[in-house]
Design a protein around this motif. Structure first.
Motif, short mmCIF file in Angstrom:
data_model
loop_
_atom_site.label_atom_id
_atom_site.label_comp_id
_atom_site.label_asym_id
_atom_site.label_seq_id
_atom_site.Cartn_x
_atom_site.Cartn_y
_atom_site.Cartn_z
N VAL A 88 64.69 30.61 36.07
CA VAL A 88 64.61 30.12 34.69
C VAL A 88 65.77 30.68 33.85
O VAL A 88 65.81 30.49 32.65
CB VAL A 88 63.26 30.46 34.02
N ASP A 89 66.70 31.37 34.54
CA ASP A 89 67.86 31.92 33.84
C ASP A 89 69.03 32.03 34.82
O ASP A 89 68.89 31.69 36.00
CB ASP A 89 67.53 33.29 33.23
N ASN A 90 70.16 32.50 34.33
CA ASN A 90 71.36 32.60 35.17
C ASN A 90 71.15 33.50 36.38
O ASN A 90 71.58 33.17 37.48
CB ASN A 90 72.54 33.12 34.33
N GLU A 91 70.46 34.61 36.21
CA GLU A 91 70.23 35.55 37.31
C GLU A 91 69.46 34.87 38.45
O GLU A 91 69.82 34.97 39.62
CB GLU A 91 69.47 36.76 36.80
N GLY A 92 68.40 34.16 38.11
CA GLY A 92 67.61 33.44 39.11
C GLY A 92 68.41 32.33 39.76
O GLY A 92 68.32 32.11 40.97
N LEU A 93 69.21 31.63 38.96
CA LEU A 93 70.04 30.53 39.49
C LEU A 93 71.06 31.07 40.49
O LEU A 93 71.30 30.46 41.52
CB LEU A 93 70.73 29.79 38.34
N GLN A 94 71.63 32.24 40.20
CA GLN A 94 72.59 32.85 41.13
C GLN A 94 71.91 33.29 42.42
O GLN A 94 72.51 33.23 43.49
CB GLN A 94 73.33 34.01 40.45
N MET A 95 70.66 33.72 42.33
CA MET A 95 69.89 34.08 43.53
C MET A 95 69.68 32.85 44.42
O MET A 95 69.89 32.89 45.62
CB MET A 95 68.53 34.68 43.13
N ILE A 96 69.28 31.74 43.79
CA ILE A 96 69.10 30.49 44.55
C ILE A 96 70.44 30.04 45.13
O ILE A 96 70.52 29.62 46.28
CB ILE A 96 68.44 29.41 43.67
N SER A 97 71.52 30.14 44.34
CA SER A 97 72.85 29.76 44.82
C SER A 97 73.22 30.57 46.06
O SER A 97 73.71 30.01 47.05
CB SER A 97 73.88 29.98 43.71
N ALA A 98 72.97 31.88 46.04
CA ALA A 98 73.29 32.74 47.18
C ALA A 98 72.47 32.34 48.41
O ALA A 98 72.99 32.30 49.53
CB ALA A 98 73.03 34.19 46.82
N CYS A 99 71.20 32.02 48.22
CA CYS A 99 70.34 31.62 49.34
C CYS A 99 70.76 30.27 49.92
O CYS A 99 70.55 30.01 51.11
CB CYS A 99 68.88 31.55 48.90
N CYS A 100 71.33 29.40 49.08
CA CYS A 100 71.69 28.04 49.51
C CYS A 100 73.14 27.90 49.95
O CYS A 100 73.54 26.83 50.43
CB CYS A 100 71.42 27.05 48.39
N SER A 101 73.94 28.93 49.78
CA SER A 101 75.35 28.85 50.15
C SER A 101 75.49 28.52 51.63
O SER A 101 74.88 29.17 52.48
CB SER A 101 76.05 30.17 49.83
N GLY A 102 76.25 27.49 51.94
CA GLY A 102 76.42 27.06 53.33
C GLY A 102 75.34 26.10 53.81
O GLY A 102 75.38 25.66 54.96
N ALA A 103 74.39 25.74 52.94
CA ALA A 103 73.30 24.82 53.34
C ALA A 103 73.87 23.44 53.63
O ALA A 103 74.80 22.98 52.99
CB ALA A 103 72.27 24.74 52.23
N LYS A 104 73.28 22.79 54.61
CA LYS A 104 73.73 21.45 55.03
C LYS A 104 72.72 20.40 54.55
O LYS A 104 71.52 20.64 54.54
CB LYS A 104 73.83 21.38 56.54
N THR A 105 73.27 19.24 54.18
CA THR A 105 72.44 18.10 53.79
C THR A 105 73.27 16.85 53.99
O THR A 105 74.39 16.90 54.49
CB THR A 105 71.93 18.25 52.34
N ASN A 106 72.70 15.70 53.61
CA ASN A 106 73.48 14.47 53.56
C ASN A 106 72.97 13.65 52.37
O ASN A 106 71.98 14.00 51.74
CB ASN A 106 73.44 13.70 54.88
N VAL A 107 73.67 12.57 52.07
CA VAL A 107 73.37 11.77 50.88
C VAL A 107 71.92 11.28 50.87
O VAL A 107 71.28 11.25 49.83
CB VAL A 107 74.37 10.60 50.75
#
Length: 130
Positions: free
Chosen positions: A13-32
């Motif tokens: 709900v804030d920048n700190e939490g968003l950065q945590m999610i960003s770190a966990c998702c870095s390198g994640a794969k998906t498609n359109v």
């Protein structure tokens, strides 16, 4: 004794939490095909396969959903929406605050970008499988 398994659920709900999610998702794969915007519900969904970095050092892949609430607009750049199988790799998630609005940017490889206009930071990362 069996190893305890759990499904991660991170709420930002804030920048700190968003950065945590960003770190966990870095390198994640998906498609359109795994990207959905539910305009009438103001919800943006991103289904990803990521490495479970929060358990420390293991190369365990997990399917997760990243859900963004209160999304009023979505713009994309360098993403062919007609090519449902276009592979994308999430590099990071950033945000900017403009007046009372937020712009959350999902930055992918190959200079691809999805920009979400939102009135608040409310993002959930939930694992779907162990």
């Amino acid at each position: 004794m069996s190893e305890k398994k759990y499904l991660a659920k991170i709420i930002a709900v804030d920048n700190e939490g968003l950065q945590m999610i960003s770190a966990c998702c870095s390198g994640a794969k998906t498609n359109v095909a795994n990207i959905k915007y539910l305009k009438e519900n103001k919800v943006f969904l991103l289904s990803i396969e990521r490495i479970k970095v929060e358990v420390g050092g293991e190369d365990k892949k997990v399917s997760s959903i990243c859900k963004f609430d209160f999304v009023s607009s979505v713009k994309s750049k360098n993403i062919d929406q007609k090519n449902q199988e276009q592979p994308l790799e999430l590099i990071c998630i950033n945000y900017l605050k403009k007046n009372d609005e937020y712009e959350i940017d999902l930055i992918f490889n190959n200079n691809a970008l999805i920009s979400l206009g939102t009135e608040a930071i409310e993002v959930r990362l939930e694992d779907q499988t162990n």
